[in-house]
Write an enzyme that holds these catalytic residues in place. Structure first.
Site, PDB file in Angstrom:
ATOM      1  N   ARG A  13       0.857  -1.205   0.000  1.00  0.00           N
ATOM      2  CA  ARG A  13       0.000   0.000   0.000  1.00  0.00           C
ATOM      3  C   ARG A  13       0.888   1.248   0.000  1.00  0.00           C
ATOM      4  O   ARG A  13       2.107   1.156   0.031  1.00  0.00           O
ATOM      5  CB  ARG A  13      -0.932   0.005   1.210  1.00  0.00           C
ATOM      6  CG  ARG A  13      -0.231  -0.068   2.538  1.00  0.00           C
ATOM      7  CD  ARG A  13      -1.223  -0.050   3.711  1.00  0.00           C
ATOM      8  NE  ARG A  13      -0.491   0.110   4.959  1.00  0.00           N
ATOM      9  CZ  ARG A  13       0.006  -0.885   5.672  1.00  0.00           C
ATOM     10  NH1 ARG A  13      -0.155  -2.120   5.266  1.00  0.00           N
ATOM     11  NH2 ARG A  13       0.679  -0.660   6.783  1.00  0.00           N
ATOM     12  N   VAL A  34      10.540  -7.524   6.187  1.00  0.00           N
ATOM     13  CA  VAL A  34      11.910  -6.968   6.191  1.00  0.00           C
ATOM     14  C   VAL A  34      12.578  -7.038   7.565  1.00  0.00           C
ATOM     15  O   VAL A  34      13.796  -6.917   7.656  1.00  0.00           O
ATOM     16  CB  VAL A  34      11.953  -5.490   5.704  1.00  0.00           C
ATOM     17  CG1 VAL A  34      11.509  -5.348   4.268  1.00  0.00           C
ATOM     18  CG2 VAL A  34      11.196  -4.556   6.629  1.00  0.00           C
ATOM     19  N   ASN A  89      11.754   0.781   0.856  1.00  0.00           N
ATOM     20  CA  ASN A  89      10.658   1.702   1.181  1.00  0.00           C
ATOM     21  C   ASN A  89       9.908   1.318   2.460  1.00  0.00           C
ATOM     22  O   ASN A  89       9.336   2.192   3.115  1.00  0.00           O
ATOM     23  CB  ASN A  89       9.675   1.743  -0.008  1.00  0.00           C
ATOM     24  CG  ASN A  89       8.340   2.322   0.375  1.00  0.00           C
ATOM     25  OD1 ASN A  89       8.190   3.543   0.497  1.00  0.00           O
ATOM     26  ND2 ASN A  89       7.351   1.469   0.622  1.00  0.00           N
ATOM     27  N   SER A  97      12.891  10.329   5.259  1.00  0.00           N
ATOM     28  CA  SER A  97      11.792  11.191   5.708  1.00  0.00           C
ATOM     29  C   SER A  97      12.351  12.546   6.086  1.00  0.00           C
ATOM     30  O   SER A  97      13.503  12.651   6.539  1.00  0.00           O
ATOM     31  CB  SER A  97      11.112  10.579   6.931  1.00  0.00           C
ATOM     32  OG  SER A  97      10.248  11.521   7.537  1.00  0.00           O
ATOM     33  N   TYR A 112      11.883   7.205  15.095  1.00  0.00           N
ATOM     34  CA  TYR A 112      11.688   7.236  13.634  1.00  0.00           C
ATOM     35  C   TYR A 112      12.725   8.160  12.975  1.00  0.00           C
ATOM     36  O   TYR A 112      13.363   7.789  11.981  1.00  0.00           O
ATOM     37  CB  TYR A 112      10.273   7.714  13.359  1.00  0.00           C
ATOM     38  CG  TYR A 112       9.865   7.808  11.911  1.00  0.00           C
ATOM     39  CD1 TYR A 112       9.549   6.668  11.173  1.00  0.00           C
ATOM     40  CD2 TYR A 112       9.758   9.051  11.282  1.00  0.00           C
ATOM     41  CE1 TYR A 112       9.149   6.768   9.848  1.00  0.00           C
ATOM     42  CE2 TYR A 112       9.356   9.154   9.958  1.00  0.00           C
ATOM     43  CZ  TYR A 112       9.052   8.013   9.241  1.00  0.00           C
ATOM     44  OH  TYR A 112       8.665   8.119   7.928  1.00  0.00           O
ATOM     45  N   ALA A 114      15.603   9.046  14.122  1.00  0.00           N
ATOM     46  CA  ALA A 114      16.944   8.436  14.229  1.00  0.00           C
ATOM     47  C   ALA A 114      17.128   7.388  13.140  1.00  0.00           C
ATOM     48  O   ALA A 114      18.182   7.318  12.494  1.00  0.00           O
ATOM     49  CB  ALA A 114      17.121   7.816  15.613  1.00  0.00           C
ATOM     50  N   LYS A 118      15.646   7.222  10.212  1.00  0.00           N
ATOM     51  CA  LYS A 118      15.703   7.820   8.874  1.00  0.00           C
ATOM     52  C   LYS A 118      16.989   8.640   8.669  1.00  0.00           C
ATOM     53  O   LYS A 118      17.542   8.662   7.563  1.00  0.00           O
ATOM     54  CB  LYS A 118      14.468   8.687   8.628  1.00  0.00           C
ATOM     55  CG  LYS A 118      13.146   7.897   8.621  1.00  0.00           C
ATOM     56  CD  LYS A 118      13.096   6.892   7.484  1.00  0.00           C
ATOM     57  CE  LYS A 118      11.713   6.285   7.308  1.00  0.00           C
ATOM     58  NZ  LYS A 118      11.661   5.331   6.180  1.00  0.00           N
ATOM     59  N   ILE A 156       2.720  12.910   3.080  1.00  0.00           N
ATOM     60  CA  ILE A 156       2.137  12.295   1.880  1.00  0.00           C
ATOM     61  C   ILE A 156       0.845  11.587   2.301  1.00  0.00           C
ATOM     62  O   ILE A 156       0.784  10.987   3.385  1.00  0.00           O
ATOM     63  CB  ILE A 156       3.120  11.263   1.259  1.00  0.00           C
ATOM     64  CG1 ILE A 156       4.518  11.896   1.031  1.00  0.00           C
ATOM     65  CG2 ILE A 156       2.554  10.690  -0.042  1.00  0.00           C
ATOM     66  CD1 ILE A 156       4.582  13.086   0.099  1.00  0.00           C
TER      67      ILE A 156
HETATM   68  P1  NAP Z   1       2.135   2.890   4.827  1.00  0.00           P
HETATM   69  O1  NAP Z   1       1.002   3.346   3.998  1.00  0.00           O
HETATM   70  O2  NAP Z   1       1.948   2.660   6.288  1.00  0.00           O
HETATM   71  O3  NAP Z   1       2.733   1.563   4.160  1.00  0.00           O
HETATM   72  C1  NAP Z   1       3.835   0.939   4.722  1.00  0.00           C
HETATM   73  C2  NAP Z   1       4.247  -0.208   3.847  1.00  0.00           C
HETATM   74  O4  NAP Z   1       5.366  -0.854   4.473  1.00  0.00           O
HETATM   75  C3  NAP Z   1       3.160  -1.237   3.684  1.00  0.00           C
HETATM   76  O5  NAP Z   1       3.177  -1.757   2.388  1.00  0.00           O
HETATM   77  C4  NAP Z   1       3.551  -2.307   4.684  1.00  0.00           C
HETATM   78  O6  NAP Z   1       3.082  -3.548   4.232  1.00  0.00           O
HETATM   79  C5  NAP Z   1       5.068  -2.223   4.614  1.00  0.00           C
HETATM   80  N1  NAP Z   1       5.735  -2.781   5.767  1.00  0.00           N
HETATM   81  C6  NAP Z   1       5.694  -2.334   7.059  1.00  0.00           C
HETATM   82  N2  NAP Z   1       6.421  -3.139   7.834  1.00  0.00           N
HETATM   83  C7  NAP Z   1       6.938  -4.093   7.021  1.00  0.00           C
HETATM   84  C8  NAP Z   1       7.773  -5.214   7.228  1.00  0.00           C
HETATM   85  N3  NAP Z   1       8.221  -5.542   8.462  1.00  0.00           N
HETATM   86  N4  NAP Z   1       8.115  -5.986   6.185  1.00  0.00           N
HETATM   87  C9  NAP Z   1       7.653  -5.691   4.945  1.00  0.00           C
HETATM   88  N5  NAP Z   1       6.870  -4.645   4.678  1.00  0.00           N
HETATM   89  C10 NAP Z   1       6.516  -3.858   5.714  1.00  0.00           C
HETATM   90  O7  NAP Z   1       3.365   3.880   4.729  1.00  0.00           O
HETATM   91  P2  NAP Z   1       3.764   4.948   3.598  1.00  0.00           P
HETATM   92  O8  NAP Z   1       3.244   6.240   4.025  1.00  0.00           O
HETATM   93  O9  NAP Z   1       3.487   4.410   2.265  1.00  0.00           O
HETATM   94  O10 NAP Z   1       5.344   4.976   3.862  1.00  0.00           O
HETATM   95  C11 NAP Z   1       6.280   4.361   2.994  1.00  0.00           C
HETATM   96  C12 NAP Z   1       7.656   4.873   3.355  1.00  0.00           C
HETATM   97  O11 NAP Z   1       7.662   6.291   3.248  1.00  0.00           O
HETATM   98  C13 NAP Z   1       8.084   4.561   4.792  1.00  0.00           C
HETATM   99  O12 NAP Z   1       9.450   4.267   4.831  1.00  0.00           O
HETATM  100  C14 NAP Z   1       7.801   5.861   5.520  1.00  0.00           C
HETATM  101  O13 NAP Z   1       8.607   5.999   6.655  1.00  0.00           O
HETATM  102  C15 NAP Z   1       8.128   6.863   4.445  1.00  0.00           C
HETATM  103  N6  NAP Z   1       7.515   8.161   4.638  1.00  0.00           N
HETATM  104  C16 NAP Z   1       6.161   8.337   4.557  1.00  0.00           C
HETATM  105  C17 NAP Z   1       5.626   9.603   4.737  1.00  0.00           C
HETATM  106  C18 NAP Z   1       4.154   9.886   4.648  1.00  0.00           C
HETATM  107  O14 NAP Z   1       3.751  11.038   4.890  1.00  0.00           O
HETATM  108  N7  NAP Z   1       3.315   8.941   4.298  1.00  0.00           N
HETATM  109  C19 NAP Z   1       6.479  10.682   5.029  1.00  0.00           C
HETATM  110  C20 NAP Z   1       7.831  10.463   5.108  1.00  0.00           C
HETATM  111  C21 NAP Z   1       8.348   9.206   4.899  1.00  0.00           C
HETATM  112  P3  NAP Z   1       2.578  -4.772   5.145  1.00  0.00           P
HETATM  113  O15 NAP Z   1       1.906  -4.190   6.342  1.00  0.00           O
HETATM  114  O16 NAP Z   1       1.686  -5.504   4.213  1.00  0.00           O
HETATM  115  O17 NAP Z   1       3.818  -5.525   5.469  1.00  0.00           O
END
Ligand code: NAP
Length: 246
Positions: free
Chosen positions: A13, A63, A89, A141, A154, A156, A158, A187
């Site tokens: 997702r 992961v 990611n 991030s 978090y 730390a 990133k 996002i």
């Molecule tokens: P999200 O919607 O919560 O999705 C997280 C994804 O990571 C999911 O597909 C989840 O899949 C997977 N995941 C989590 N733990 C996992 C594990 N142990 N093994 C394999 N997959 C795992 O998050 P997002 O917003 O798309 O974030 C994606 C990346 O962008 C992250 O690194 C986040 O820190 C970074 N980020 C996001 C934002 C934001 O505003 N959204 C801002 C800055 C940085 P499953 O649960 O199916 O495993």
């Protein structure tokens, strides 16, 4: 990106899903990894329905499980004989104020967001060195670049990913392997949907572009850094935050 083999973690997702679709739309074969089988199957089906020129190969993969990393990479390299692109990611948050943050909150975030990046990069780097080609894109991030109250764990993790990336860029430059960070701000994904409305409204006031970013806006930047066109960019952190930190 025809003939390129990519591995994307956190693909079920949010941003990871968007990255998979973007890479597949450019012709790549994308090994899409996450823990949830159903959403991964839906992702693969969507790529087929949209008749993207690339394909999605879904893999259930956690992961945070170190022992699962080598079998995954062996399996992928056995099937496709190479790995050109790695997008680290997958990420989690376990927010909390410092005085009440427990060890599990800290360790879980460090393991999923940082140790996994080390394990996967080490595993694919052996192939990339042999190929004399590789693109590694780590999703960081703005919290890691600028800090954020309530996110010491978090941030730390990133910030460490950024330091890791810059070191890898120097280590592997001669082998034509690039390594960069894309650092999103706010996002629209599940990660931000649960934030209190007040906080979201306050954040939007601070963002010059006055809105949260879309998954596709991050995915396109990742795809560029993963492309052949980005061959002279390495060790960089590309902030995608609508101007929040400028
Ligand atoms: P999200 O919607 O919560 O999705 C997280 C994804 O990571 C999911 O597909 C989840 O899949 C997977 N995941 C989590 N733990 C996992 C594990 N142990 N093994 C394999 N997959 C795992 O998050 P997002 O917003 O798309 O974030 C994606 C990346 O962008 C992250 O690194 C986040 O820190 C970074 N980020 C996001 C934002 C934001 O505003 N959204 C801002 C800055 C940085 P499953 O649960 O199916 O495993």
């Amino acid at each position: 990106m025809k003939d390129r083999i990519a591995i994307v973690t956190g693909a079920s997702r949010g941003i990871g899903r968007g990255i998979c679709l973007e890479l597949a739309s450019r012709g790549a074969t994308v090994v899409a990894c996450a823990r949830s089988e159903g959403p991964l199957a839906e992702l693969a089906a969507e790529a087929k329905t949209r008749e993207l020129s690339g394909t999605i190969d879904p893999r259930v993969f956690d992961v945070s499980q170190r022992e699962a990393v080598e079998p995954l990479i062996e399996d992928v390299s056995g099937k496709y004989e190479r790995v050109d692109i790695l997008v680290n990611n997958a990420g989690i948050t376990r927010d909390g104020l410092m005085m009440s943050m427990n060890d599990d909150q800290f360790d879980d975030v460090l393991t999923t967001n940082l140790r996994s990046v080390f394990w996967l990069t080490r595993a694919v780097s052996r192939l990339m060195v042999r190929q004399r080609f590789g693109r590694i894109v780590n999703v960081g991030s703005v919290s890691g670049e600028f800090g954020n109250a309530g996110q010491a764990n978090y941030a730390a993790s990133k910030a460490a990913v950024s330091g890791f990336t810059k070191s890898i860029a120097k280590e592997f430059g001669k082998r034509k392997i690039t390594c960069n960070v894309v650092a999103p701000g706010f996002i629209e994904t599940d990660m931000t949907s649960g934030l209190p409305e007040e906080l979201k409204a306050g954040a939007k006031k601070m963002i010059p572009l006055a809105r949260f970013g879309q998954v596709e806006e991050v995915a396109k930047a990742v795809a560029f850094l993963a492309s052949d066109d980005a061959g002279y960019i390495t060790g960089q952190v590309l902030v995608i935050d609508g101007g929040l930190n400028t």
